[in-house]
Write a protein that holds these residues in place. Structure first.
Motif, short mmCIF file in Angstrom:
data_model
loop_
_atom_site.label_atom_id
_atom_site.label_comp_id
_atom_site.label_asym_id
_atom_site.label_seq_id
_atom_site.Cartn_x
_atom_site.Cartn_y
_atom_site.Cartn_z
N VAL A 44 -36.70 22.84 46.53
CA VAL A 44 -36.87 23.52 45.11
C VAL A 44 -38.23 23.31 44.77
N VAL A 45 -38.62 24.80 44.51
CA VAL A 45 -40.02 25.23 44.33
C VAL A 45 -40.18 25.59 42.61
N GLU A 46 -40.93 24.65 42.21
CA GLU A 46 -41.02 24.59 40.58
C GLU A 46 -42.42 24.82 40.11
N ARG A 47 -43.05 25.70 39.46
CA ARG A 47 -44.31 26.04 39.05
C ARG A 47 -44.80 25.04 38.23
N GLU A 48 -44.05 24.40 37.30
CA GLU A 48 -44.68 23.26 36.35
C GLU A 48 -44.74 22.00 37.21
N ARG A 49 -45.46 21.01 36.65
CA ARG A 49 -45.41 19.75 37.10
C ARG A 49 -44.30 18.89 36.28
N LEU A 50 -43.15 18.80 36.99
CA LEU A 50 -42.08 17.88 36.15
C LEU A 50 -42.59 16.66 35.72
N PRO A 51 -42.13 16.25 34.56
CA PRO A 51 -42.35 14.98 33.80
C PRO A 51 -41.83 13.69 34.62
N ARG A 52 -42.71 12.79 34.85
CA ARG A 52 -42.16 11.57 35.64
C ARG A 52 -41.47 10.64 34.52
N THR A 53 -41.79 10.86 33.23
CA THR A 53 -41.01 10.08 32.15
C THR A 53 -40.45 10.98 31.31
N PRO A 54 -39.36 10.47 30.38
CA PRO A 54 -38.67 11.29 29.27
C PRO A 54 -39.81 11.87 28.30
N ALA A 55 -39.59 13.16 28.04
CA ALA A 55 -40.40 13.62 26.78
C ALA A 55 -39.98 13.16 25.56
N LEU A 56 -41.18 12.87 24.84
CA LEU A 56 -40.97 12.09 23.42
C LEU A 56 -40.17 13.20 22.58
N PRO A 57 -39.47 12.65 21.74
CA PRO A 57 -38.51 13.28 20.82
C PRO A 57 -39.49 14.45 20.02
N THR A 58 -40.63 13.99 19.62
CA THR A 58 -41.54 15.04 18.72
C THR A 58 -42.53 15.91 19.70
N ASP A 59 -42.51 15.61 21.22
CA ASP A 59 -43.35 16.29 22.06
C ASP A 59 -42.50 17.00 23.32
N LEU A 60 -41.62 18.05 22.56
CA LEU A 60 -40.84 18.69 23.60
C LEU A 60 -41.49 20.01 24.29
N PRO A 61 -41.67 20.13 25.70
CA PRO A 61 -42.56 21.07 26.07
C PRO A 61 -41.84 22.43 26.30
N GLN A 62 -40.49 22.55 25.89
CA GLN A 62 -40.06 23.94 26.32
C GLN A 62 -39.22 24.32 24.74
N ALA A 63 -38.79 25.61 24.79
CA ALA A 63 -38.17 26.05 23.66
C ALA A 63 -36.66 25.06 23.41
N ARG A 64 -36.47 24.74 22.30
CA ARG A 64 -35.49 23.67 22.18
C ARG A 64 -34.53 24.13 21.14
N HIS A 65 -33.99 25.46 21.44
CA HIS A 65 -32.83 25.84 20.31
C HIS A 65 -31.60 25.12 20.44
N ALA A 66 -30.71 25.30 19.78
CA ALA A 66 -29.42 24.57 19.91
C ALA A 66 -28.71 25.07 20.99
N HIS A 67 -28.26 23.97 21.92
CA HIS A 67 -27.34 24.33 23.09
C HIS A 67 -26.04 23.62 23.12
N LEU A 68 -25.15 24.15 23.32
CA LEU A 68 -23.81 23.35 23.43
C LEU A 68 -23.30 23.72 24.77
N LEU A 69 -22.98 22.82 25.44
CA LEU A 69 -22.30 22.96 26.90
C LEU A 69 -20.77 22.83 26.76
N SER A 70 -20.03 23.87 26.94
CA SER A 70 -18.56 23.85 26.75
C SER A 70 -18.06 23.12 27.79
N ALA A 71 -16.75 22.76 27.55
CA ALA A 71 -15.99 21.82 28.46
C ALA A 71 -15.97 22.37 29.98
#
Length: 459
Positions: A44-71
Motif C-alpha cells: 500500500v502506497v500512501e502519500r501522507e505519514r499515517l498516524p501512529r496513535t489515534p487522532a485527538l477528538p479536537t485535532d482531526l486531520p481530514q474532512a470530517r463530515h457525517a458518515h453513516l455506514l449502512s448494514a
C-alpha cells in the motif's frame, strides 16, 4: 531468488507469486489490500505519514463530515475483515437501526416496504483507524507511507508498475507489480497518467449543484448518551432546488458530530457564530436547539469541493492489463448522498470475488473487474444525480452490489428528499456485534491462492 524468501521495499517478505500495489492508504485502499490478501503480496502506497496513535477528538486531520455506514456496507467490510464491526462497536461506534416501516422510492413511482436496516454511527476517524490497524496484520500486506506515486510505468496496453518517491528523502524508484490499483479517491490523477501513456482521455460525468458542507463536533450534554441520529432537510423548492440540510450523528466519546449543507446564497459558513443560526432556519428541525448550548469541541470544517463525479473507465479502449481503479477514483458523490463508504466496500468485495472466480492472471482480468465496478456505480449514480446511465455503457441491469447501495440510500433518504420539511430520528437500539458480523449468504469465502508465477522485482 526464491520468491518465498525475497524481501520487498516495505520490509514485506514475499510469499505469494503475484505482487499488487495499491495507491492510497485510506479506507478504500485498506479494504482493497484486504481483498487482495491471500491472492497476492500487497504494498500500500500512501502519500501522507499515517498516524501512529489515534487522532485527538479536537485535532482531526481530514474532512470530517457525517458518515453513516449502512448494514450492507458493514457486511461487505466484515466479509473482508472478520471482526471489524465488533471492534468498531467496542470502541464506541453504535448500531442504529432504521425504522422497519420506512418506505423507499421504487421504479415507476411505486413505493415499497423494506425490512429494517441498520447504520454504523461513529466518527470517520474511528472507522479508518480500526481498518488501518487491522489490515497490515493480514497475510502478505505491507505499507509504504510518506511515499508518493509519481506515475505509472508500462504502455497503453499493459501497466507494469508505478514510480514512487519518498517524500522525506526525495528518492525516486520503480516498483514493478502484476496489478496496480488506484484507490486515491475523488482527486485521483489517473486520467492524466493514462493519457501520458498514450491512452485517450477518460470520459467523465459531473453533477455539481454547488453544495457547501460544514461540520462541527460538540460534547453531548449530560443525560443524552444514547441520542439517535437525526437528519432534516428544508423543502428543495424553497432554496434554489437544493434545500438546507442538517445531520446530527452521535459518535464515540460522548460527542455529537453535526454536518450542515446548503447551496447558492443559502449555504453554511466557516464562521462559528453562524453555525447554530443556520441549523435553526430549517423548519421543524430540533438540531439547532440541541446544539445551541452544547460545548463545541472543534472549529467549523468547511468543504466546497462536493461535486459528484463518475469516470467512465469501462468505456476506455483499449483498457490496459494490470490496472484497476475503484472507489472514489471512479465514482465520488456529494456528501448529501452519504454512501461513499458502502460503495468502496462493495467495490473491494467485487475485486475479491473476481480473484476467487478467475485469478489475477486470467486473460482480461482487469477489464472484467473495471466493468463490474461500473455496474456497482450505475444505480447509485442515477439516484444521487438523477442522471441515468445508458444501458449499453455499464450493463442493462445494475449489479447486486449497486442495488444494495441503492436500497440503503433510499432507506435513509427516501422519506426526506423532495417532500415537505421533515425531521427524522432513528431509534437507538444497539444490537449485539454478532448481528452484524454475519456475512450475507451471497458473500463468497476466500479461496486458495492462485498457482505460482513469476515474482516481480523492485528496482
Amino acid at each position: 531468488m526464491n520468491a518465498s524468501r525475497s524481501t520487498g521495499p516495505s520490509g514485506l517478505q514475499f510469499t505469494h507469486p503475484f505482487l499488487a500495489v495499491v495507491l492510497g492508504g485510506g479506507f478504500t485502499g485498506m479494504l482493497t489490500a484486504a481483498a487482495l490478501s491471500g491472492y497476492a503480496d500487497v504494498i500500500v502506497v500512501e502519500r501522507e505519514r499515517l498516524p501512529r496513535t489515534p487522532a485527538l477528538p479536537t485535532d482531526l486531520p481530514q474532512a470530517r463530515h457525517a458518515h453513516l455506514l449502512s448494514a450492507d456496507g458493514a457486511r461487505a467490510v466484515e466479509s473482508l475483515l472478520p471482526g471489524v464491526t465488533e471492534r468498531w462497536l467496542a470502541e464506541g461506534a453504535r448500531a442504529l437501526p432504521l425504522p422497519s416501516g420506512a418506505s423507499a422510492a421504487a421504479p415507476q413511482g411505486r413505493s415499497t416496504r423494506r425490512p429494517a436496516k441498520c447504520l454504523i454511527a461513529c466518527s470517520r476517524d474511528l472507522l479508518d483507524r480500526v481498518v488501518r490497524e487491522q489490515v497490515p496484520a493480514l497475510d502478505g500486506i505491507g505499507v509504504l507511507d510518506a511515499t508518493e506515486a509519481e506515475g505509472l510505468t508500462g504502455t497503453a496496453e499493459h501497466i507494469t508498475g508505478v514510480r514512487i518517491r519518498d517524500t522525506v528523502t526525495g528518492r525516486v524508484r520503480r516498483l514493478d507489480a502484476d496489478l496496480v490499483v488506484d484507490a486515491t479517491g475523488r482527486h485521483s490523477t489517473t486520467p492524466d497518467r493514462l493519457v501520458q501513456l498514450g491512452l485517450p482521455a477518460v470520459a467523465e460525468e459531473r453533477a455539481d449543484p454547488g453544495i457547501v458542507s460544514a461540520t462541527r463536533i460538540f460534547r453531548a450534554p449530560p443525560g443524552a448518551p444514547n441520542y439517535p441520529v437525526i437528519t432534516a432537510r428544508s423543502a428543495p423548492e424553497e432554496h434554489a432546488g437544493h434545500g438546507r440540510t442538517a445531520t446530527l450523528v452521535p459518535i464515540e466519546g460522548g460527542r455529537w458530530l453535526v454536518t450542515l449543507t446548503g447551496a447558492g446564497s443559502d449555504r453554511p459558513s466557516e464562521h462559528a457564530d453562524r453555525f447554530v443560526p443556520f441549523a435553526r432556519r430549517i423548519p421543524q428541525c430540533v438540531i439547532g436547539d440541541l446544539i445551541a448550548d452544547a460545548e463545541p469541541l472543534s472549529e467549523v470544517h468547511l468543504t466546497r469541493d462536493t461535486a459528484s463525479r463518475l469516470r467512465r473507465y469501462e468505456q476506455l479502449l483499449p483498457w490496459p492489463t494490470g490496472f484497476v481503479a475503484l472507489g472514489g477514483a471512479v465514482a465520488a458523490f456529494t456528501p448529501d448522498y452519504g454512501q461513499g463508504l458502502s460503495i468502496a466496500a462493495h467495490s473491494a468485495l467485487a475485486l475479491r470475488q473476481a480473484l476467487r472466480r478467475r485469478g489475477l492472471d486470467a486473460p482480461g482480468f482487469a477489464r472484467t473487474v473495471q466493468q463490474s465496478l461500473a455496474r456497482i456505480a450505475q444505480a447509485p449514480w442515477t439516484d444521487a444525480t438523477g442522471r441515468p446511465l445508458p444501458a449499453a455503457a455499464a450493463g442493462a441491469r445494475p449489479s447486486a452490489a449497486g442495488r444494495f447501495v441503492r436500497g440503503a440510500v433510499n432507506g435513509v433518504l427516501g422519506t426526506t428528499l423532495g417532500r415537505s420539511p421533515v425531521c427524522r430520528a432513528y431509534v437507538d437500539v444497539v444490537k449485539p456485534a454478532a448481528r452484524f458480523a454475519r456475512p450475507s449468504a451471497s458473500v463468497p469465502l476466500p479461496a486458495a491462492a492462485p498457482a505460482a508465477r513469476r515474482k516481480p522485482a523492485d528496482h
